[in-house]
Design a protein around this motif. Sequence first.
Motif, PDB file in Angstrom:
ATOM      1  N   ASP A  45     -33.876  12.731  66.516  1.00  0.00           N
ATOM      2  CA  ASP A  45     -34.636  12.287  65.345  1.00  0.00           C
ATOM      3  C   ASP A  45     -33.760  11.937  64.143  1.00  0.00           C
ATOM      4  OD1 ASP A  45     -34.006  14.969  65.127  1.00  0.00           O
ATOM      5  OD2 ASP A  45     -35.712  15.412  63.838  1.00  0.00           O
ATOM      6  N   GLU A  46     -32.536  12.450  64.135  1.00  0.00           N
ATOM      7  CA  GLU A  46     -31.643  12.144  63.021  1.00  0.00           C
ATOM      8  C   GLU A  46     -30.925  10.806  63.268  1.00  0.00           C
ATOM      9  OE1 GLU A  46     -30.634  13.334  60.090  1.00  0.00           O
ATOM     10  OE2 GLU A  46     -32.153  14.948  60.026  1.00  0.00           O
ATOM     11  N   VAL A 104     -28.537   9.295  61.699  1.00  0.00           N
ATOM     12  CA  VAL A 104     -27.063   9.282  61.629  1.00  0.00           C
ATOM     13  C   VAL A 104     -26.436   9.777  62.911  1.00  0.00           C
ATOM     14  CG1 VAL A 104     -26.516   9.258  59.174  1.00  0.00           C
ATOM     15  CG2 VAL A 104     -27.272  11.391  60.259  1.00  0.00           C
ATOM     16  N   LEU A 105     -27.073  10.793  63.490  1.00  0.00           N
ATOM     17  CA  LEU A 105     -26.525  11.317  64.747  1.00  0.00           C
ATOM     18  C   LEU A 105     -26.725  10.326  65.879  1.00  0.00           C
ATOM     19  CD1 LEU A 105     -27.382  15.121  64.664  1.00  0.00           C
ATOM     20  CD2 LEU A 105     -25.175  13.984  64.303  1.00  0.00           C
ATOM     21  N   ASP A 156     -38.297  10.169  68.482  1.00  0.00           N
ATOM     22  CA  ASP A 156     -39.097  11.417  68.636  1.00  0.00           C
ATOM     23  C   ASP A 156     -39.501  11.605  70.096  1.00  0.00           C
ATOM     24  OD1 ASP A 156     -41.505   9.975  69.192  1.00  0.00           O
ATOM     25  OD2 ASP A 156     -41.741   9.637  67.033  1.00  0.00           O
ATOM     26  N   ASP A 186     -32.506  15.915  72.010  1.00  0.00           N
ATOM     27  CA  ASP A 186     -32.327  16.844  70.886  1.00  0.00           C
ATOM     28  C   ASP A 186     -33.385  17.941  71.077  1.00  0.00           C
ATOM     29  OD1 ASP A 186     -31.623  18.042  68.550  1.00  0.00           O
ATOM     30  OD2 ASP A 186     -32.825  16.708  67.282  1.00  0.00           O
ATOM     31  N   MET A 214     -34.837  19.936  68.521  1.00  0.00           N
ATOM     32  CA  MET A 214     -35.869  19.848  67.493  1.00  0.00           C
ATOM     33  C   MET A 214     -36.226  18.400  67.229  1.00  0.00           C
ATOM     34  SD  MET A 214     -36.778  22.757  65.919  1.00  0.00           S
ATOM     35  CE  MET A 214     -36.796  22.664  64.133  1.00  0.00           C
ATOM     36  N   PRO A 235     -39.757  15.649  66.406  1.00  0.00           N
ATOM     37  CA  PRO A 235     -41.195  15.504  66.188  1.00  0.00           C
ATOM     38  C   PRO A 235     -41.931  15.155  67.479  1.00  0.00           C
ATOM     39  CG  PRO A 235     -39.936  14.238  64.581  1.00  0.00           C
ATOM     40  CD  PRO A 235     -38.972  14.665  65.637  1.00  0.00           C
ATOM     41  N   VAL A 236     -43.226  15.344  67.460  1.00  0.00           N
ATOM     42  CA  VAL A 236     -44.186  15.097  68.551  1.00  0.00           C
ATOM     43  C   VAL A 236     -43.949  16.029  69.737  1.00  0.00           C
ATOM     44  CG1 VAL A 236     -45.377  13.413  69.960  1.00  0.00           C
ATOM     45  CG2 VAL A 236     -44.279  12.681  67.829  1.00  0.00           C
ATOM     46  N   ALA A 264     -28.939  22.603  67.828  1.00  0.00           N
ATOM     47  CA  ALA A 264     -28.285  23.409  66.793  1.00  0.00           C
ATOM     48  C   ALA A 264     -28.504  24.883  67.072  1.00  0.00           C
ATOM     49  CB  ALA A 264     -28.848  23.044  65.434  1.00  0.00           C
ATOM     50  N   SER A 319     -29.815  26.286  60.431  1.00  0.00           N
ATOM     51  CA  SER A 319     -28.723  25.872  61.302  1.00  0.00           C
ATOM     52  C   SER A 319     -28.917  24.403  61.697  1.00  0.00           C
ATOM     53  CB  SER A 319     -28.597  26.783  62.511  1.00  0.00           C
ATOM     54  OG  SER A 319     -29.719  26.632  63.319  1.00  0.00           O
ATOM     55  N   HIS A 320     -30.170  24.075  61.921  1.00  0.00           N
ATOM     56  CA  HIS A 320     -30.449  22.684  62.240  1.00  0.00           C
ATOM     57  C   HIS A 320     -30.079  21.783  61.076  1.00  0.00           C
ATOM     58  CE1 HIS A 320     -33.075  19.161  63.174  1.00  0.00           C
ATOM     59  NE2 HIS A 320     -32.623  19.430  64.387  1.00  0.00           N
ATOM     60  N   ARG A 369     -26.341  21.931  60.467  1.00  0.00           N
ATOM     61  CA  ARG A 369     -25.551  21.403  61.566  1.00  0.00           C
ATOM     62  C   ARG A 369     -25.701  19.886  61.687  1.00  0.00           C
ATOM     63  NH1 ARG A 369     -24.154  25.480  65.778  1.00  0.00           N
ATOM     64  NH2 ARG A 369     -24.363  27.450  64.684  1.00  0.00           N
ATOM     65  N   THR A 370     -26.874  19.386  61.345  1.00  0.00           N
ATOM     66  CA  THR A 370     -27.061  17.949  61.472  1.00  0.00           C
ATOM     67  C   THR A 370     -26.104  17.173  60.562  1.00  0.00           C
ATOM     68  OG1 THR A 370     -29.324  18.398  62.061  1.00  0.00           O
ATOM     69  CG2 THR A 370     -28.800  16.135  61.487  1.00  0.00           C
ATOM     70  N   SER A 421     -22.671  15.095  61.703  1.00  0.00           N
ATOM     71  CA  SER A 421     -22.339  13.738  61.299  1.00  0.00           C
ATOM     72  C   SER A 421     -20.945  13.688  60.682  1.00  0.00           C
ATOM     73  CB  SER A 421     -23.345  13.236  60.261  1.00  0.00           C
ATOM     74  OG  SER A 421     -24.617  13.312  60.795  1.00  0.00           O
ATOM     75  N   PHE A 456     -18.193  11.674  62.735  1.00  0.00           N
ATOM     76  CA  PHE A 456     -17.621  10.410  62.245  1.00  0.00           C
ATOM     77  C   PHE A 456     -16.162  10.573  61.861  1.00  0.00           C
ATOM     78  CE2 PHE A 456     -22.156   9.371  61.504  1.00  0.00           C
ATOM     79  CZ  PHE A 456     -22.209   8.244  62.309  1.00  0.00           C
ATOM     80  N   THR A 502     -21.399   7.197  55.362  1.00  0.00           N
ATOM     81  CA  THR A 502     -22.272   8.184  56.009  1.00  0.00           C
ATOM     82  C   THR A 502     -21.761   9.605  55.770  1.00  0.00           C
ATOM     83  OG1 THR A 502     -22.644   6.534  57.729  1.00  0.00           O
ATOM     84  CG2 THR A 502     -23.379   8.793  58.180  1.00  0.00           C
ATOM     85  N   SER A 507     -46.293  17.631  63.650  1.00  0.00           N
ATOM     86  CA  SER A 507     -45.318  16.666  64.164  1.00  0.00           C
ATOM     87  C   SER A 507     -44.901  15.650  63.106  1.00  0.00           C
ATOM     88  CB  SER A 507     -45.892  15.964  65.382  1.00  0.00           C
ATOM     89  OG  SER A 507     -47.079  15.328  65.000  1.00  0.00           O
ATOM     90  N   ARG A 517     -42.539  17.375  61.008  1.00  0.00           N
ATOM     91  CA  ARG A 517     -41.322  17.874  61.634  1.00  0.00           C
ATOM     92  C   ARG A 517     -40.236  16.799  61.702  1.00  0.00           C
ATOM     93  NH1 ARG A 517     -41.959  20.928  67.102  1.00  0.00           N
ATOM     94  NH2 ARG A 517     -43.882  21.654  66.183  1.00  0.00           N
ATOM     95  N   ARG A 518     -40.737  15.564  61.688  1.00  0.00           N
ATOM     96  CA  ARG A 518     -39.776  14.479  61.689  1.00  0.00           C
ATOM     97  C   ARG A 518     -38.957  14.502  60.394  1.00  0.00           C
ATOM     98  NH1 ARG A 518     -42.084   8.572  62.831  1.00  0.00           N
ATOM     99  NH2 ARG A 518     -42.892   9.745  64.571  1.00  0.00           N
TER     100      ARG A 518
END
Lengths: 122, 954
Positions: A9-10, A12-13, A33, A52, A54, A56-57, A83, B595-596, B599-600, B604, B608, B628, B762, B765-766
């Motif tokens: 979902d990220e 950049v990743l 997602d 991943d 975590m 969405p959906v 993570a 952590s998420h 860590r995200t 990155s 990178f 970035t 959901s 959560r995005r």
Amino acid sequence: MKRILLAEDEAVLRMLIVDTLEDEDFIVDEAADGQEALDYLKMEKYDLVILDYMMPVYTGLELIEKIKAGETLGHSKILMLSAKSQAYEQERILLAGADYFMEKPFSPLKLLEKIEEIVNEA
Amino acid sequence: MRLSNYFRNSLSRQVILLISACFIFGLLGTALLFFLQQNLNHQYIENRKVLVEKRKTINAIYDEYNAVFLDIRGYVALNNQQLMERARGKEKGIRALISELERDSVTISDISNFREMVEFSDYYFGDVLPNMITNYENGNHTEILDIANTETTMKVERFLKDTKAISSALDNQLAKNVVELSKNQSNLQLIFIGFIVLFLLFVQYIIRMIFRNIGKPLIDFSFAANEIAAGREAIIHVDPKRKDELGTLSVAFQKMVESIQEKEQGLVAQNEELIAQQDELHAQQHELEATLESLRSHEQKLSRRNELIHSISSTLNKKEVLQSVVQNMCKLIGADRGIIKLVEEDAYAAFGLTQKGIDRFIRFMDIGLVQRLFETKQAFTLKREQEIAEKGYHENINYCYDLYLPVLSSLDKVEAIMVFSRYGHNFSDKDLSEYEALARQIAISLETIRMYEETESNRNLNQDILNAVQEGIQLIDQDGKTIQVNQRLNTIFNQKTLINGWIGLTWTQWSSLMAEQIEGDKFLVDLKKVIESAVNAEDEQSFVYCKKDTKQIIKVYAKTIYHGDDTLRTMLVHRDITKEYEVDQMKSEFVSTVSHELRTPLASVLGFTELLLNKELKPERKMKYLQTIYNEANRLTLLINDFLDVQRMESGKQTYEKKYVDLYPIIETAIEHQKVNTTLHHFALKSDIHQSIVFGDKSKLEQVFTNLLSNSIKYSPNGGNITVRISENLESVFIEIEDEGLGIPNDAIPHLFQKFYRVDNSDHRRIGGTGLGLAIVEEIVKASGGKILVESVYGKGSVFKLEFPRVITRELTKQAEGISSDLNYNIIVIEDDLSLAELLKLELLDSGFHVSYFSSGSQAFEQMKTAVPDAIVLDILLEEDEMDGWSIMKELKGNERFQHIPIFVSTALDEKELGYSLGAQEYLVKPYQPSQLSKVIMHTLLSNGKQGQILVPE
């Protein structure tokens, strides 16, 4: 050419992994997602699915369940990115049916190495 | 022998025997007499028969002889042979009659009669007759005549005569027999009379016998009984060998007498003893009477004391007791007025006194006569002349006696003092000691009350403590019956009744009451397990249950309490761990979230960087990667700042530098900053006003709006309008931030401002986030005295509404259009430390006041001639001036023009009381925060504010 599905979902990743893989001539489909990932999985057969945890959906785990339940085409290898680094969480992920696990943050080069290894093995 | 025993053994038999003897005696006597009578009659009849026969025979002989003579005469005369034959024939008959006579002859005369007759017969029939017949036949008639004329006729005549005599003798005999009979009969009658007399004598004898044998002993008995009854000795004269009833009776009687005598002896002994005791008792009685006399006087005292004690022990209310004490003591002493006052407390009670008098008494208690009580601890009296008011209409000099009485505790401490006044009679030493004793009683009573109050307050305190405890506490006994609970338990189980309603509930009652409200069915099992482990003193165990209605998570543990010797009680503690549980849940979620989230961006940055380091990349790719990396590093920084903020808030270390700030430019700037981050959203600021002053930390308020606006952007990923509205009323400033984004589910709204909370959905959560932003916002808003709430329609968007207390300046109410930060208050600072004065001035200017300062009071007064300030800040120690702060204050408060001006003392001297007593508004002891000074001045001026519409934030 190996085909890989990346569900992350990220943005950049996604960019990081896609850039790394595309440099090595993998074909990568990107899903942002769980739903998108499932849609892809229903349409295509992949050599490897990178999920991943975590998302969405559907979370990574929910997607594994769906893959195992046969809602998708074929049985791809699954690499879970998460993570969640604690041992019991990793264990749960592997028990649920993921073939490989990689902890975030990860080294893109090591990931590449791993992916090549998995894909070639197959 | 047996027969005699037979009679000897029974009185009735003896009587029967005697009566029988009497009867037999009578019968025999009568029979004998009857026989005699019969015999007599018979003899008489026999005799008579014989005599009659004899007479008949003799008469017959006589007649026969006459007939013969007649015949012979005829014969001789007529020569009739027949006649001579008839005569001769009669000889035989006569002879037979004579022999009959012989047969009946008994007596000598009879025999002689018989012989005479026989001789005559022989003579007549033998000699005479044949001679005659022969002579006659021979015709010798002469011879016949000779015979007839001679002896023969004489003999015949004599014979006839004799026979006649015999016959009449027999008649005499008969008559004599009758006489004899009657004589015998009268003899017999005499005998009969004699017999009756004898019989009567015999009967009398029998009666005497009976009397002697039965009556006498009975009389003896009765006499003896009477003697014994009369208490004299008595002996029974009864033959001891007697075996009949009387014998038995006598033996029994004897025994009875003996036993009576024995008992009597015992009684006599007892009696003697009793008499001795009685004597002793008499002695004691005398003694007692003497004692009684002395007791009576005691009793009187005691009854008065009892009355007092009774009246003071009937209540535990101190006020009532004191009132009762003073009234009863007055009655008891005969005092006309009196007072009791506790030494350590304000409580008192008086009788017959005015409030003014009471107040004066209490005020001068420490220096008055009462003081003597504290020193001597003894009662004393005072004789004084009655005052005019007391005298009434009396003209003469009258005296009043005041009694000062200490109430001494068991430790000889003066607990209370009592004073009573009595007109006319003095108090004796005896009175005083009695009153002192009563005072002891009162002391006890007061101590009881104190103890009761202490106990009661301890009890209340304990229950209050229990009630204040955040855990539900329940105490049960061995049988599981509830003994005590606290308010909290009541609240957990929504019991509307008082907590007393729990007390006495049995295990089944309360546990089922609880179980009904609890999810799942494990409660009872868990509860038992926990109690058992507590009772068995095992390691502490606990379990968790969830309330059905409130979804509270409650943890229960048990502890046993040993109360007294061995009574086992168990305390159950129900701790609401909902918060902890949720925080726990959230924390673990936070751990994964953090952590998420960390860590995200880290992934990155690291990823990178690795690519940049290890790969040959085109410059634009390098730039893209570097950009970035920079963005992600920034994101990390913001995240970390949020965490730090939250941490500071939690530990209470967050500091706010509060000033009067205008929200309008803050919001304006925040919008400007957020605009650059998005192209999808359109911002609008709608406001009727251009200034909204609140009291808060400017940078924190900036953070509030930055967070809220960035959330609006974040949660409306598809863009849309973001509208900010500012409005205000007299009291508050309102800000609304509205987006057209995802909206918030209703069930999430109550949790929205909790830290680490993320909407579990959901759509959301995005969107990344730590769940800290809104928690930080709320914290800051609250710290600024405001509040925040959210309204949202899921899927349509959300509105965050904020409200801050509004600070209105005088300027603003005067001129609605005026824009000035001046509060238009004039303040004078009198402070000889110039650097400090400067600092204070800056602070006050900063808060919008007009400020001028002076190093001395005189300068200040000079200035105040022209303009009266709104407030004065005053230092006390003013070295350069002849007037110190105190005298300035007095001067100011004594001046009509200045006395309304609030004085804020700012000094290093800690003399708050003096300061306030002289009229200081506030008293600040150096060192203090200068902002505090502006705050209190602002507060005072605004709340005194002539317009009266000022809201000052704390």
